[in-house]
Scaffold this active site. Structure first.
Site, PDB file in Angstrom:
ATOM      1  N   HIS A  26      63.519  14.472 -26.288  1.00 21.70           N
ATOM      2  CA  HIS A  26      63.406  14.874 -27.691  1.00 21.70           C
ATOM      3  C   HIS A  26      62.103  15.648 -27.905  1.00 21.70           C
ATOM      4  O   HIS A  26      62.064  16.631 -28.656  1.00 21.70           O
ATOM      5  CB  HIS A  26      63.430  13.613 -28.561  1.00 21.70           C
ATOM      6  CG  HIS A  26      63.734  13.861 -30.000  1.00 21.70           C
ATOM      7  ND1 HIS A  26      63.644  12.888 -30.962  1.00 21.70           N
ATOM      8  CD2 HIS A  26      64.132  14.968 -30.663  1.00 21.70           C
ATOM      9  CE1 HIS A  26      63.980  13.375 -32.127  1.00 21.70           C
ATOM     10  NE2 HIS A  26      64.274  14.645 -31.985  1.00 21.70           N
ATOM     11  N   HIS A  76      66.231   5.125 -21.696  1.00 19.60           N
ATOM     12  CA  HIS A  76      65.862   5.057 -23.114  1.00 19.60           C
ATOM     13  C   HIS A  76      64.567   5.833 -23.371  1.00 19.60           C
ATOM     14  O   HIS A  76      64.516   6.700 -24.260  1.00 19.60           O
ATOM     15  CB  HIS A  76      65.689   3.590 -23.523  1.00 19.60           C
ATOM     16  CG  HIS A  76      65.277   3.395 -24.948  1.00 19.60           C
ATOM     17  ND1 HIS A  76      66.162   3.051 -25.938  1.00 19.60           N
ATOM     18  CD2 HIS A  76      64.073   3.517 -25.566  1.00 19.60           C
ATOM     19  CE1 HIS A  76      65.526   2.952 -27.095  1.00 19.60           C
ATOM     20  NE2 HIS A  76      64.248   3.238 -26.893  1.00 19.60           N
ATOM     21  N   GLU A  77      63.533   5.514 -22.622  1.00 18.74           N
ATOM     22  CA  GLU A  77      62.252   6.190 -22.840  1.00 18.74           C
ATOM     23  C   GLU A  77      62.351   7.681 -22.522  1.00 18.74           C
ATOM     24  O   GLU A  77      61.711   8.508 -23.176  1.00 18.74           O
ATOM     25  CB  GLU A  77      61.153   5.532 -22.005  1.00 18.74           C
ATOM     26  CG  GLU A  77      60.896   4.075 -22.345  1.00 18.74           C
ATOM     27  CD  GLU A  77      60.652   3.817 -23.824  1.00 18.74           C
ATOM     28  OE1 GLU A  77      60.147   4.723 -24.523  1.00 18.74           O
ATOM     29  OE2 GLU A  77      60.986   2.715 -24.292  1.00 18.74           O
TER      30      GLU A  77
END
Length: 688
Positions: free
Chosen positions: A483, A476-477
């Protein structure tokens, strides 16, 4: 001190953490703020209507970006070190600088001459010729000027500045109290029999925690790697009750440390200051103000979305809880299932139903293997490779640094700080160290990311072994990190995670989690830490079968948080902490499936909304989950490692940062607007 000797003012590519100390913060920030104020005054003197040149991208926005970047590069390591090495010295340095930064930000946002210069730039002939990213920077700047009170006059303008300053102080104090309350309580266990049922690796961790404090026996703390194993596996019900009580009452008027770090009045003050600030700007409430920078169009749209999801998920959650209660009564002798029993009973039920526990999986997910596999997934999807960067300065021996490369060319850099330790803020997060931007001299500043987790550190004879839940957290991180690192936008305000609507920023992070579950991806991230054997097929099958175990209960819990946050920020006035509790109780009466004890004070440590960026925005997790599930459905249709699909996601989502509206980016990738169907299918809600 000479500015040249201050490591926070160095012009190197990345911070030199070996030279950064708390004593450098005040002179560095004072220097940059003074320099920026002089530069802005000189800049405005040159611009129209009475100046020598017209506002343009190069004469205005680029100049401001240069100034902002110098400040960001000085402050990023300060905020970061305050979170990962929260000593009294770092906390004091951070808190002394924060009011200065807040005052500067408010002053800049209310600079009418600067606002008018941006308006002229937006109305110029050049504006239409700018690329999409630069037009977005100017449009966002005009919006942010308005949200910073640029139109306010006199007493209202002064009051707005006071509120901004006050909120910065209040939210920092809230966060500090949560950290102090978390680390200010511990359970000293003298008899190993009281730890029956708890996995051996956790018991060893408790033993080491006691030794580090020079006491006999075992120490359990409220940090997640310590707290969770005791709650999930500890057979001593009284121990679970004691731990739960301490955890659920952190920083409140209840529990073993009642009143010591109490956030009761802080919550009230934060909420009322936000509402007053929103009204000064012409909004009905802070929730409306929050949506001014988000993807959702209105408060009614957000509440309708949350209530609709709750209506769909609640029948599944009710069925799951009924099954849990029946199992606990029949198999565990827990006829009166309490909140401190739920994690324990749930783990027992998972084991009975799927013959699988998180602890059974842990030996197959050594941290080093997971990281290597994560890098392999990124390479397969996006054609980029992580290379160790041992030459970079780090703040702790456990920290690893990497360069992200493609065809031998460095695209970005990142730091991994994976393990829990004293003085480190709990949880997991990604933060911006450097933003990608094309400097005025034509050179490129590469993006860099901090990636922080709080996993169990390696033992004396064993590596760090992760639960599958922790693997998912890391992915997730890392989605956030990708991004930021894979952006191709060359102007910092909309590069990477910058300028992305808050309810869309979770799209890449939740999206990447999916590869933790895919049979073709799991072998990349797993192997037994002792034998190197792959995760057995029967364990993988059980893991996949258990994927949606209690998914309804989890969804309702997230919806409870989201509704509480959003409704709370729509109230015009908060009288006292009892009012906050009343809002939470009302939300729970609608969506909670099982009761919480009267002493529970979850809200007092809800840092996401009281000290983080999620105020009136916690719904973003569910909103973005619709986007991420639908985006991943494209890979399900076309192949989870389909390079063309990965390239399309890279080009239309990751590389564009905040340069386009998120709905436009999603449609460009998916060919249509998002649908909730994939989320309902992935979580098992659609099957009810």
């Amino acid at each position: 001190m000479n500015a040249a000797d201050n490591a926070l003012l160095a012009t190197g590519v990345l911070p030199d953490f070996s030279r950064i100390t708390p004593s450098l913060v005040a002179p560095a920030i004072d220097t940059v703020l003074a320099d920026n104020r002089h530069a802005i005054a000189d800049l405005l003197a040159l611009l129209q209507p009475r100046g020598e040149i017209a506002p343009s991208w190069s004469s205005l926005a680029l100049q401001l970006e240069e100034l902002d970047n110098r400040l960001d590069n000085a402050w990023a390591p300060v905020g970061h070190l305050n979170g990962v090495t929260n000593t009294p010295e770092w906390r004091d340095a951070y808190e002394q600088a924060l009011p200065k930064l807040t005052a500067y930000s408010t002053e800049l946002g209310q600079n009418r001459a600067l606002f008018e210069a941006y308006q002229q730039a937006a109305e110029s002939d050049e504006y239409a010729r700018l690329d999409e990213a630069r037009r977005k920077v100017i449009a966002n700047a005009l919006r942010d000027f308005r949200l910073s009170g640029v139109s306010l006059e006199g007493a209202d303008k002064h009051r707005f500045g006071e509120l901004r300053q006050r909120l910065a102080e209040l939210t920092t104090t809230f966060s500090n109290r949560v950290l102090d309350a978390t680390q200010g309580w511990r359970k000293h266990v003298t008899a190993v029999a009281d730890l029956r049922g708890i996995p051996a690796n956790a018991v060893l961790m408790y033993r080491q925690a006691a030794q580090s404090r020079d006491i006999e026996g075992y120490v359990i703390t409220l940090d997640a790697p310590s707290y969770l194993p005791a709650m999930q596996y500890g057979e001593d019900r009284e121990l679970r009750r004691e731990l739960y009580t301490a955890y659920a009452t952190r920083a409140s008027d209840q529990g073993p440390n009642a009143g010591q770090w109490d956030n009761s009045q802080l919550m009230v003050d934060i909420l009322n200051a936000r509402q007053e600030l929103a009204r000064l700007l012409g909004f009905n409430d802070y929730a409306e103000l929050s949506l001014a920078t988000k993807m959702a169009g209105s408060c009614d749209e957000v509440l309708g979305f949350l209530h609709d999801l709750a209506a769909k998920a609640k029948p599944l959650a009710q069925r799951e809880y009924a099954e849990l209660k029946e199992f606990a009564a029949k198999e565990l002798g827990l006829a009166d299932l309490q909140a401190w029993d739920v994690p324990f009973a749930s783990e027992k039920l998972r084991l009975a139903r799927y013959a699988l526990s998180q602890e059974e999986l842990r030996p197959y997910f050594p941290a080093a293997k997971v990281i290597d596999g994560l890098f392999a997934v990124v390479d397969k999807l996006f054609g980029a490779q992580f290379v160790p960067a041992s030459d970079l300065s780090v703040w702790h021996p456990d920290v690893q640094a990497f360069r992200l490369q493609r065809n031998g060319q460095t695209l970005a850099l990142c730091y991994l700080d994976l393990y829990a330790r004293e003085g480190k803020r709990g949880g997991a997060w990604m933060d911006n160290c450097r933003s990608r931007r094309l400097r005025a001299d034509g050179t490129l500043q590469l993006p860099a990311a901090f990636l922080i987790c709080n996993f169990t550190p390696p033992g004396a004879t064993t590596p760090s072994l992760l639960t599958h839940d922790e693997v998912t957290t890391l992915f997730h991180e890392f989605g956030h990190g990708l991004h930021h690192m894979l952006t191709q936008v060359d102007t910092a305000p909309v590069a990477g995670i910058n300028g992305v609507a808050w309810d869309a920023v979770e799209l890449p992070s939740q999206f990447l989690e999916n590869w933790c579950w895919e049979p073709d991806a799991v072998p990349l991230i797993s192997s037994h830490y002792e034998t190197g054997a792959p995760l057995p097929r029967d364990l993988l099958d059980k893991m996949l079968a258990a994927k949606n175990f209690q998914a309804g209960l989890f969804m309702m819990r997230q919806l409870e948080f989201s509704l509480f946050d959003f409704i709370l920020h729509r109230r015009p006035q908060i009288e006292d902490a009892a009012t906050v509790q009343a809002v939470l109780d009302s939300v729970r009466s609608e969506v909670a499936v099982y009761p919480q004890p009267a002493f529970n004070r979850f809200q007092h440590s809800f840092s996401h909304i009281f000290a983080g960026g999620y105020a009136a925005g916690y719904y973003s997790y569910k909103w973005a989950e619709v986007l991420s599930a639908d985006a991943f459905a494209a890979f399900e249709e076309e192949g989870i490692f389909n390079r063309d699909t990965g390239r399309r996601f890279l080009h239309e989502i990751l590389e564009r940062g905040g340069a386009r509206e998120p709905m436009d980016m999603f449609i460009a990738f998916r060919g249509r607007k998002p649908s909730v169907d994939a989320l309902l299918r992935h979580t098992g809600v659609a099957a009810v």
